[in-house]
Design a protein around this motif. Sequence first.
Motif, PDB file in Angstrom:
ATOM      1  N   PHE A 120      -6.999   5.059  -1.053  1.00  0.00           N
ATOM      2  CA  PHE A 120      -7.778   3.913  -1.498  1.00  0.00           C
ATOM      3  C   PHE A 120      -9.056   3.821  -0.678  1.00  0.00           C
ATOM      4  O   PHE A 120      -9.160   4.376   0.417  1.00  0.00           O
ATOM      5  N   GLU A 121     -10.029   3.114  -1.226  1.00  0.00           N
ATOM      6  CA  GLU A 121     -11.284   2.888  -0.524  1.00  0.00           C
ATOM      7  C   GLU A 121     -11.163   1.621   0.320  1.00  0.00           C
ATOM      8  O   GLU A 121     -10.644   0.604  -0.138  1.00  0.00           O
TER       9      GLU A 121
ATOM     10  N   ILE B 298       0.865  -1.181   0.000  1.00  0.00           N
ATOM     11  CA  ILE B 298       0.000   0.000   0.000  1.00  0.00           C
ATOM     12  C   ILE B 298       0.900   1.229   0.000  1.00  0.00           C
ATOM     13  O   ILE B 298       1.668   1.441   0.941  1.00  0.00           O
TER      14      ILE B 298
ATOM     15  N   ASP C  32       2.466   5.307  -7.658  1.00  0.00           N
ATOM     16  CA  ASP C  32       1.505   4.690  -8.570  1.00  0.00           C
ATOM     17  C   ASP C  32       2.067   4.441  -9.963  1.00  0.00           C
ATOM     18  O   ASP C  32       1.334   4.117 -10.891  1.00  0.00           O
TER      19      ASP C  32
ATOM     20  N   ARG D 250     -10.094  -7.237  -1.660  1.00  0.00           N
ATOM     21  CA  ARG D 250      -8.831  -7.903  -2.008  1.00  0.00           C
ATOM     22  C   ARG D 250      -8.443  -8.936  -0.949  1.00  0.00           C
ATOM     23  O   ARG D 250      -7.908  -9.999  -1.276  1.00  0.00           O
TER      24      ARG D 250
ATOM     25  N   GLU E 171     -12.410  -1.615  -1.149  1.00  0.00           N
ATOM     26  CA  GLU E 171     -11.538  -2.298  -2.103  1.00  0.00           C
ATOM     27  C   GLU E 171     -10.527  -3.173  -1.368  1.00  0.00           C
ATOM     28  O   GLU E 171     -10.266  -4.313  -1.770  1.00  0.00           O
ATOM     29  N   LEU E 172      -9.961  -2.648  -0.290  1.00  0.00           N
ATOM     30  CA  LEU E 172      -9.010  -3.439   0.490  1.00  0.00           C
ATOM     31  C   LEU E 172      -9.680  -4.687   1.052  1.00  0.00           C
ATOM     32  O   LEU E 172      -9.126  -5.789   0.987  1.00  0.00           O
TER      33      LEU E 172
ATOM     34  N   MET F 109      -1.722  -1.733  -3.950  1.00  0.00           N
ATOM     35  CA  MET F 109      -2.765  -0.714  -3.891  1.00  0.00           C
ATOM     36  C   MET F 109      -2.130   0.659  -3.715  1.00  0.00           C
ATOM     37  O   MET F 109      -1.148   0.812  -2.984  1.00  0.00           O
ATOM     38  N   THR F 110      -2.694   1.651  -4.393  1.00  0.00           N
ATOM     39  CA  THR F 110      -2.154   3.006  -4.297  1.00  0.00           C
ATOM     40  C   THR F 110      -3.037   3.877  -3.408  1.00  0.00           C
ATOM     41  O   THR F 110      -4.258   3.727  -3.381  1.00  0.00           O
ATOM     42  N   LYS F 111      -2.385   4.760  -2.664  1.00  0.00           N
ATOM     43  CA  LYS F 111      -3.093   5.719  -1.813  1.00  0.00           C
ATOM     44  C   LYS F 111      -3.515   6.920  -2.653  1.00  0.00           C
ATOM     45  O   LYS F 111      -2.772   7.324  -3.555  1.00  0.00           O
TER      46      LYS F 111
END
Length: 234
Positions: A115-116, A90, A94, A123, A119-120, A111-113
């Motif tokens: 983020f929702e 995280i 990006d 995953r 979504e995490l 995952m890029t900041k």
Amino acid sequence: MTEVMSLRTPMFMKKILIVEDERKLARFMELELTHEGYTVDIVSDGQSALMKLMSKEYDVCLLDLMIPVIDGIEVTKRARAFTDIPIIMITARDGLEDKVKGFDIGADEYMTKPFEMEELLARLRALFRQKNDKSLEKVLTYKELTLNKETYEVTRGSDRKELTKKEFDLLSYLLENQGIVLTREKILNTVWGFDFEGETNVVDVYIRFLRAKIDDDYEEKLIQTVRGAGYTLR
């Protein structure tokens, strides 16, 4: 209320390590994940992360790349020398090059900041489904060793092996997690159950039983002891 709790109960056994030096973000993630039923530990630097990963069992690591002492890239490289724990990187980086590098050194997700949280969570569920799919396989193999869950047959090469039920369960668990070092505690909880009240050295005893049947007559030994950690197939 009862139905909701029953759906979340399995998650209480899932342990997550958050490696994040932004305190507010780490705290937010902790609150959301514990609300979903996960057990969470937090560290803020790479050295502490490696110490945690070596000393405790986790089901997944949420790893920021830009952390002090040892950065996330180096943490992943070193961690892959002793664990196959799923790692979700995280980070605010990006760029395609950063993502490719992350995957190449052993990250499972990136995952890029910002983020929702949904979504995490999605995953995480996907990672755990993949792991569960492995445990549902009917035939497990490692090199010339084969175990069939439906017929209860175990062979090494052309040699058929007669195992007791507990030996079979132990070997099945090792095969499902081949390459991963399993602690005695984790083996005991999974194969014998959390309510087992006997001695913990029962794991060592059954490993000896398995080795006598699986390894002793062969030059290549498949069941390995990792000193101070546990057992693995590799």
